[in-house]
Design a protein around this motif. Structure first.
Motif, PDB file in Angstrom:
ATOM      1  N   PRO A   1       0.823  -1.167  -0.064  1.00 53.47           N
ATOM      2  CA  PRO A   1       0.015  -0.150   0.025  1.00 53.47           C
ATOM      3  C   PRO A   1       0.816   1.160  -0.169  1.00 53.47           C
ATOM      4  CG  PRO A   1      -0.991  -1.420   1.497  1.00 53.47           C
ATOM      5  CD  PRO A   1       0.420  -2.071   1.298  1.00 53.47           C
ATOM      6  N   ALA A   2       1.845   1.330   0.700  1.00 50.67           N
ATOM      7  CA  ALA A   2       2.965   2.585   0.588  1.00 50.67           C
ATOM      8  C   ALA A   2       3.537   2.618  -0.632  1.00 50.67           C
ATOM      9  CB  ALA A   2       3.760   2.315   1.817  1.00 50.67           C
ATOM     10  N   VAL A   3       3.837   1.489  -1.272  1.00 47.37           N
ATOM     11  CA  VAL A   3       4.501   1.758  -2.548  1.00 47.37           C
ATOM     12  C   VAL A   3       3.384   2.404  -3.606  1.00 47.37           C
ATOM     13  CG1 VAL A   3       5.319   0.268  -4.617  1.00 47.37           C
ATOM     14  CG2 VAL A   3       6.291  -0.270  -2.212  1.00 47.37           C
ATOM     15  N   TYR A   4       2.210   1.629  -3.382  1.00 40.14           N
ATOM     16  CA  TYR A   4       1.057   2.468  -4.292  1.00 40.14           C
ATOM     17  C   TYR A   4       0.928   3.646  -3.786  1.00 40.14           C
ATOM     18  CZ  TYR A   4      -3.666   3.227  -5.487  1.00 40.14           C
ATOM     19  OH  TYR A   4      -4.815   3.942  -6.010  1.00 40.14           O
ATOM     20  N   GLY A   5       0.830   4.276  -2.676  1.00 41.24           N
ATOM     21  CA  GLY A   5       0.773   5.622  -2.326  1.00 41.24           C
ATOM     22  C   GLY A   5       1.749   6.414  -2.921  1.00 41.24           C
ATOM     23  N   THR A   6       2.860   5.838  -2.856  1.00 39.74           N
ATOM     24  CA  THR A   6       4.224   6.822  -3.264  1.00 39.74           C
ATOM     25  C   THR A   6       3.924   7.155  -4.921  1.00 39.74           C
ATOM     26  OG1 THR A   6       5.620   5.744  -1.376  1.00 39.74           O
ATOM     27  CG2 THR A   6       6.647   6.764  -3.367  1.00 39.74           C
ATOM     28  N   ILE A   7       3.684   5.636  -5.591  1.00 34.37           N
ATOM     29  CA  ILE A   7       3.653   6.100  -6.948  1.00 34.37           C
ATOM     30  C   ILE A   7       2.428   6.899  -7.360  1.00 34.37           C
ATOM     31  CG2 ILE A   7       3.232   4.791  -9.045  1.00 34.37           C
ATOM     32  CD1 ILE A   7       5.230   2.434  -7.634  1.00 34.37           C
ATOM     33  N   ALA A   8       1.278   6.510  -6.645  1.00 32.57           N
ATOM     34  CA  ALA A   8      -0.101   7.110  -7.174  1.00 32.57           C
ATOM     35  C   ALA A   8       0.063   8.689  -6.749  1.00 32.57           C
ATOM     36  CB  ALA A   8      -1.158   6.880  -6.387  1.00 32.57           C
ATOM     37  N   THR A   9       0.751   9.148  -5.774  1.00 33.69           N
ATOM     38  CA  THR A   9       0.751  10.431  -5.403  1.00 33.69           C
ATOM     39  C   THR A   9       1.659  11.433  -6.266  1.00 33.69           C
ATOM     40  OG1 THR A   9       2.363  10.000  -3.616  1.00 33.69           O
ATOM     41  CG2 THR A   9       0.235  10.524  -2.874  1.00 33.69           C
TER      42      THR A   9
ATOM     43  N   LEU B   1       2.560  14.722 -11.263  1.00 31.73           N
ATOM     44  CA  LEU B   1       3.202  14.975 -12.543  1.00 31.73           C
ATOM     45  C   LEU B   1       1.975  15.340 -13.228  1.00 31.73           C
ATOM     46  CD1 LEU B   1       5.875  12.230 -13.370  1.00 31.73           C
ATOM     47  CD2 LEU B   1       6.155  14.735 -12.476  1.00 31.73           C
ATOM     48  N   VAL B   2       1.006  14.448 -13.098  1.00 33.52           N
ATOM     49  CA  VAL B   2      -0.278  15.068 -14.119  1.00 33.52           C
ATOM     50  C   VAL B   2      -0.747  16.634 -13.798  1.00 33.52           C
ATOM     51  CG1 VAL B   2      -2.733  14.544 -14.430  1.00 33.52           C
ATOM     52  CG2 VAL B   2      -1.078  12.584 -14.342  1.00 33.52           C
ATOM     53  N   LEU B   3      -0.987  16.882 -12.435  1.00 31.48           N
ATOM     54  CA  LEU B   3      -1.103  18.193 -12.364  1.00 31.48           C
ATOM     55  C   LEU B   3       0.000  19.234 -12.899  1.00 31.48           C
ATOM     56  CD1 LEU B   3      -2.656  17.557  -8.839  1.00 31.48           C
ATOM     57  CD2 LEU B   3      -3.974  18.024 -10.889  1.00 31.48           C
ATOM     58  N   ALA B   4       1.372  18.853 -12.184  1.00 33.58           N
ATOM     59  CA  ALA B   4       2.326  19.943 -12.452  1.00 33.58           C
ATOM     60  C   ALA B   4       2.958  20.216 -13.775  1.00 33.58           C
ATOM     61  CB  ALA B   4       3.501  19.764 -11.350  1.00 33.58           C
ATOM     62  N   VAL B   5       3.012  18.945 -14.674  1.00 32.64           N
ATOM     63  CA  VAL B   5       3.812  19.081 -16.039  1.00 32.64           C
ATOM     64  C   VAL B   5       3.149  19.725 -16.839  1.00 32.64           C
ATOM     65  CG1 VAL B   5       4.202  17.935 -18.153  1.00 32.64           C
ATOM     66  CG2 VAL B   5       4.772  16.861 -15.745  1.00 32.64           C
TER      67      VAL B   5
ATOM     68  N   VAL C   1      -1.851  17.435  -4.912  1.00 37.10           N
ATOM     69  CA  VAL C   1      -1.821  18.653  -5.121  1.00 37.10           C
ATOM     70  C   VAL C   1      -0.509  19.558  -4.473  1.00 37.10           C
ATOM     71  CG1 VAL C   1      -2.981  20.961  -4.837  1.00 37.10           C
ATOM     72  CG2 VAL C   1      -4.209  18.912  -5.641  1.00 37.10           C
ATOM     73  N   VAL C   2      -0.352  19.052  -3.371  1.00 39.06           N
ATOM     74  CA  VAL C   2       0.661  19.875  -2.466  1.00 39.06           C
ATOM     75  C   VAL C   2       2.345  19.401  -3.029  1.00 39.06           C
ATOM     76  CG1 VAL C   2       1.967  19.462  -0.394  1.00 39.06           C
ATOM     77  CG2 VAL C   2      -0.461  19.796  -0.109  1.00 39.06           C
ATOM     78  N   LEU C   3       2.341  17.990  -3.421  1.00 37.10           N
ATOM     79  CA  LEU C   3       3.509  17.399  -4.343  1.00 37.10           C
ATOM     80  C   LEU C   3       3.608  18.453  -5.529  1.00 37.10           C
ATOM     81  CD1 LEU C   3       3.871  13.804  -4.142  1.00 37.10           C
ATOM     82  CD2 LEU C   3       5.445  15.463  -3.268  1.00 37.10           C
ATOM     83  N   ALA C   4       2.520  18.604  -6.280  1.00 39.30           N
ATOM     84  CA  ALA C   4       2.541  19.375  -7.579  1.00 39.30           C
ATOM     85  C   ALA C   4       3.041  20.870  -7.184  1.00 39.30           C
ATOM     86  CB  ALA C   4       1.275  19.306  -8.079  1.00 39.30           C
ATOM     87  N   ILE C   5       2.617  21.392  -6.207  1.00 42.84           N
ATOM     88  CA  ILE C   5       3.227  22.683  -5.986  1.00 42.84           C
ATOM     89  C   ILE C   5       4.709  22.556  -5.768  1.00 42.84           C
ATOM     90  CG2 ILE C   5       3.085  24.575  -4.258  1.00 42.84           C
ATOM     91  CD1 ILE C   5       0.113  24.041  -3.924  1.00 42.84           C
ATOM     92  N   MET C   6       5.098  21.375  -5.045  1.00 44.45           N
ATOM     93  CA  MET C   6       6.527  21.440  -4.544  1.00 44.45           C
ATOM     94  C   MET C   6       7.453  21.205  -5.846  1.00 44.45           C
ATOM     95  SD  MET C   6       6.381  19.483  -0.959  1.00 44.45           S
ATOM     96  CE  MET C   6       7.899  19.999  -0.507  1.00 44.45           C
TER      97      MET C   6
END
Lengths: 344, 280, 281
Positions: A104-112, A117-121, A201-206
């Motif tokens: 689940p953590a691997v999934y969460g890491t990749i999903a977030t 990327l989808v939001l920020a690119v 969203v937060v990651l995209a901003i970062m």
């Protein structure tokens, strides 16, 4: 005698006079201790010592990486041996029964990270195009500056801000989105605010600043001749950008994206503050989840057994391997694209 | 420090080539069968040349003929380039500079060098530039003020910079910067001065000042000047060496002799072609 | 002859240009929003006692973060003490000594190191210092933060040293100055502005790091200036206070964020202005 019209120094009469006045000095006078002078070894060891010292500092980097891999592997080995491959494939993380699996953590890491990327690119490349191609310098410089300053904000502050500003905002978006698109699993479930979407969203901003800055530099490096050639064919400004400038710079843009992905995968604090830290695999973007980094950060203080601690460190090792893979792929990809564009 | 245990650098007798008759009987630098390589590429082949004391020796030839490589061998700057090596001998007052006991760092203090483009140290003032060589080998208890003034006077720069010794060396004009570099090279009191196209980045007036300076300095030390400008060689030098890149772009010495003789009555056809502008 | 641009093409041009412009302003807008939020929330709790007083017992309003301010300063200072010399040394090696083979290896390793998530470096600090020393300490935190600075400083140092013209090295070598003194007295001073820039950015970066400290310095709610024991740090305290349910602690966390952000941004702004005015001419 042939003369090719060169003015000779003999043509300067005063020169001859000077020679004659200097003549007493012109007797041969070999340097007395030339032998010793030629090997004055006062600083003889300086070069060797300095070279050894700076080589040592460089070696410390290599040594550090090797040590990092070895010690982490060693510390996580207990968990990796105890659970084998199921450590990566199992969805059970139960400190009480001492069973640990990190899927689940691997999934969460990749999903977030994918969400980020989808939001920020699109935004990042759009901003880079604006800064490099459209904005005049007086506007491009301050806006570049502001976006780059965003990269300097400590992640804990972004997480704090995300918790109080982004999460409520995401919650407000989630509710109507769920009503309209609730049949799709991705947008189903209650709108907590906290969860995968907020973390994305937060990651995209970062990652926006690094994406924008690198893509901007790559676009600026595209030769003017490429733009002019396209403009001369009767293309509009946008067509020039989309068909000449961006394709020319594609390898650099891909590199920037993967660099940003590497950052997103390893980001800890900001994500852990808004993701909800729930150990589950849910198809919904609204659901709380966790990432490898967040899992380690939040549970480290609770690790009361050797196996629990080893499992957390092994999770760190998995994270390390994933980020390394991404970085290596980035290198190969950029290298291949560069070679291609040279061949074309 | 020299100790008795260390082997002596034996003065090498060079019977095959005698000092040229007009040199006052003393040899500044003798080059004996010198070859040089950059990695696999040979740049010089079997150069034998005398640099007499207190004369100006010009080295001329078309670009790529190995002029710069030759003078960079004289102070062992050649070997700073990775992969560079040499074969043969360079004798400084009879001592082989390639002998194992010779420290190239010590050698470079005895053989000064001025480069193509003025290169004062940008972080240093005029004064600090002049005494850089003295300071950087930590020779204390020397009167630096006096030495700096002396070097600047020798480089004919003192009157122009006496009021701006504390300002940046890079703030001077190009010609002044080059004379500053000459002062810097002279400050460590070298036995020979090498100049690698010292005027190629300067305007005609600044060039003239440097040439005047060369004529004065000639009274004190031997000077080797590389130049692509034949008029300059004719104006400043006593002896001229003509080099040419032969087969496989390897530099060779074609002819060396008295400047006036060389420019009026060259013995080699290729020299004549070059100085009359037929190629190069 | 068609001299008027097709409507669709003109529309696409304008729409896409508009979107890109919006993206640019949007990116800058996010920073301004964030800044505004932190300033508005932080300024009310910002007072001298924030940096002079220690925390009150949990649930009792008042008190300050003096322990965290001092802790952060000590940890970052110690990290610089070992990270900066090592990073500069490695940069000098890469620029001045490394051959193509060894240089590639060291450069690759430095890039690997800078790509490692900071939380993993925290675990590294834990496995190599904490377990060896038998306890959490400021020193372990300084170790982990130093590892972060190492590749940043090494690569920026290498880059700026490479910009120093070879002519200056030759001029110095030709004066009979040994190579090591040429590097230290001529090459490094010429590149010093760029080196200081890279170093300052690395310092600003580690001042805001939290994740590596969780595993190394652990955090401390009491005064501690002994780096061999667990220490408090600004970032750790913000993290802690943010998720505790006390409004006055949130207030202090905002104030601490404002303080930290001001320091970090100030370093970045100064460095940027300095490298603009003294940068490449």
């Amino acid at each position: 005698m042939r003369c090719f019209g060169y003015p000779f120094k003999q043509a300067y009469p005063e020169q001859d006079q000077m020679e004659s006045t200097a003549s007493p000095e012109r007797t041969p006078s070999p340097t007395p201790n030339l032998n010793a002078l030629l090997r004055t070894g006062r600083w003889r060891w300086g070069d060797t010592v300095f070279r050894v010292v700076v080589s040592g500092t460089a070696a410390s980097i290599v040594l550090g990486v090797i040590l990092l891999v070895i010690t982490m592997f060693e510390a996580g080995l207990a968990a990796l041996i105890a659970f084998g491959p199921s450590f990566v494939w199992s969805t059970v993380w139960n400190p009480v029964s001492q069973v640990f699996g990190v899927l689940p953590a691997v999934y969460g890491t990749i999903a977030t990270s994918a969400l980020a990327l989808v939001l920020a690119v699109p935004v990042g490349i759009g901003a880079a195009i604006f800064l490099a191609e459209l904005a005049p310098r007086w506007l491009s410089n301050p806006i570049s500056f502001l976006i780059e300053m965003l990269a300097a904000i400590p992640s804990v502050i972004i997480g704090f801000w995300g918790l109080f500003v982004v999460v409520p905002l995401v919650r407000q978006v989630e509710a109507p989105l769920g009503r309209v698109l609730g049949v799709i699993p991705m947008f189903s479930g209650p709108a907590y605010g906290i969860g995968l979407l907020a973390a994305g969203v937060v990651l995209a901003i970062m990652i926006l600043p690094i994406l924008t800055a690198v893509a901007r530099d790559v676009l600026r490096a595209v030769p003017t001749s490429q733009r002019e050639a396209m403009l001369a064919l009767g293309a509009t400004r946008w067509e020039t950008i989309a068909r000449a400038v961006v394709p020319y710079a594609r390898s650099g843009i891909v590199g920037a994206t993967i660099l940003a992905l590497g950052r997103a995968l390893g980001e800890t604090l900001a994500v852990s503050m808004v993701i909800g830290n729930t150990f589950q695999v849910s198809p919904s973007l609204f659901a709380p989840a966790t990432t490898l980094a967040s899992l380690i950060a939040t549970q480290f203080r609770e690790a009361d057994t050797a196996l629990y601690l080893s499992a957390l460190i092994a999770a760190g090792f998995v994270l390390f391997v994933i980020t390394m893979l991404v970085n290596v792929v980035a290198r190969i990809l950029v290298w291949k694209l560069t070679v291609q564009s040279v061949e074309v | 420090m020299q100790t008795a245990a260390q082997p002596q650098v034996a003065p090498v007798a060079a019977p095959s080539v005698s000092p040229s008759p007009d040199s006052g009987g003393r040899l500044g630098i003798g080059v004996r069968h010198l070859s040089a390589w950059y990695g696999p590429h040979q740049a010089l082949r079997d150069i034998t040349l005398d640099i007499p004391d207190r004369q100006v020796t010009a080295i001329i030839g078309p670009s790529g003929c190995g002029k710069s490589t030759l003078i960079r061998c004289l102070n062992r700057m050649h070997e700073v380039t990775p992969g560079a090596r040499t074969q043969g001998q360079v004798l400084l007052e009879g001592h082989d500079v390639f002998a194992p006991s010779v420290d190239p760092v010590a050698l470079r203090r005895l053989v000064g060098m001025v480069f193509q483009r003025p290169n004062p140290f940008p972080t240093m003032s005029v004064f600090d530039n002049v005494v850089a060589g003295l300071r950087l080998v930590a020779q204390r208890n020397r009167n630096l003020d006096e030495l700096a003034e002396r070097s600047l006077r020798r480089a004919a720069l003192w009157d122009e910079v006496r009021d701006k010794l504390r300002s940046a060396g890079t703030a001077l004009s190009g010609g002044q910067q080059q004379r500053l570099c000459i002062a810097r090279a002279l400050a460590v009191d070298p036995k020979v001065l090498l100049m690698d196209e010292p005027c190629s980045a300067l305007d005609p007036i600044a060039t003239l000042r440097i040439e005047e300076l060369i004529r004065v300095l000639r009274e004190e030390i031997p000077i080797v000047i590389v130049t692509h400008n034949m008029q300059q060689a004719a104006r400043v030098s006593d002896r001229t060496a003509f080099m040419l890149a032969g087969e496989e772009r390897v530099g060779e010495l074609i002819e060396v002799g008295d400047t006036a003789e060389m420019f009026t009555n060259p013995s080699d056809k290729r020299t004549e072609d070059y100085i009359t502008g037929r190629f190069g | 002859m068609e001299l008027v641009l097709g409507r669709r093409r003109r529309l696409a041009d304008q729409v896409m240009r508009g979107l890109c412009t919006a993206a640019g302003f949007g990116g800058a807008g996010i920073l301004l929003l964030l800044l505004a939020h932190v300033v508005v929330n932080g300024i009310s709790a910002l007072s001298p006692q924030l940096v002079t007083e220690l925390p009150t017992p949990l649930g009792v309003p008042g008190g300050g973060l003096a322990h965290a301010v001092v802790g952060s300063a000590i940890i970052v200072g110690l990290a610089c003490l070992w990270g900066i010399p090592l990073g500069i040394g490695a940069g000098i090696y890469l620029a001045e000594y490394a051959g193509p083979g060894v240089g590639t290896v060291v450069r690759f390793m430095a890039d690997v190191l800078s790509g490692v998530p900071s939380i993993v470096l925290g675990i590294f600090g834990y496995t190599i210092i904490v377990t060896q020393m038998g306890g959490f300490s400021g020193l372990a935190g300084a170790f982990a933060l130093g590892v972060i600075t190492l590749p940043i400083i090494a690569r920026t140092t290498e880059e700026v040293l490479r910009l120093v013209p070879g002519e200056l090295r030759e001029a110095s070598l030709a004066l009979g100055v040994p190579r090591w003194r040429t590097i230290l007295r001529i090459v490094v001073p010429t590149a010093s502005t760029g080196m200081i820039t890279g170093t300052m950015l690395a310092v600003a970066r580690i001042a805001g790091e939290t994740a590596p400290l969780i595993f190394t310095t652990l955090g401390n709610n009491f005064w501690s200036s002994d780096p061999t024991r667990p220490m408090a740090a600004m970032t750790l305290t913000i993290f802690q206070y943010a998720i505790w349910p006390y409004e006055y602690l949130h207030q202090q966390a905002w104030a601490a964020s404002l303080l930290l952000m001001t320091v970090v941004l100030l370093i970045n702004v100064i460095v940027r202005l300095a490298s603009r005015s003294y940068g490449p001419r």
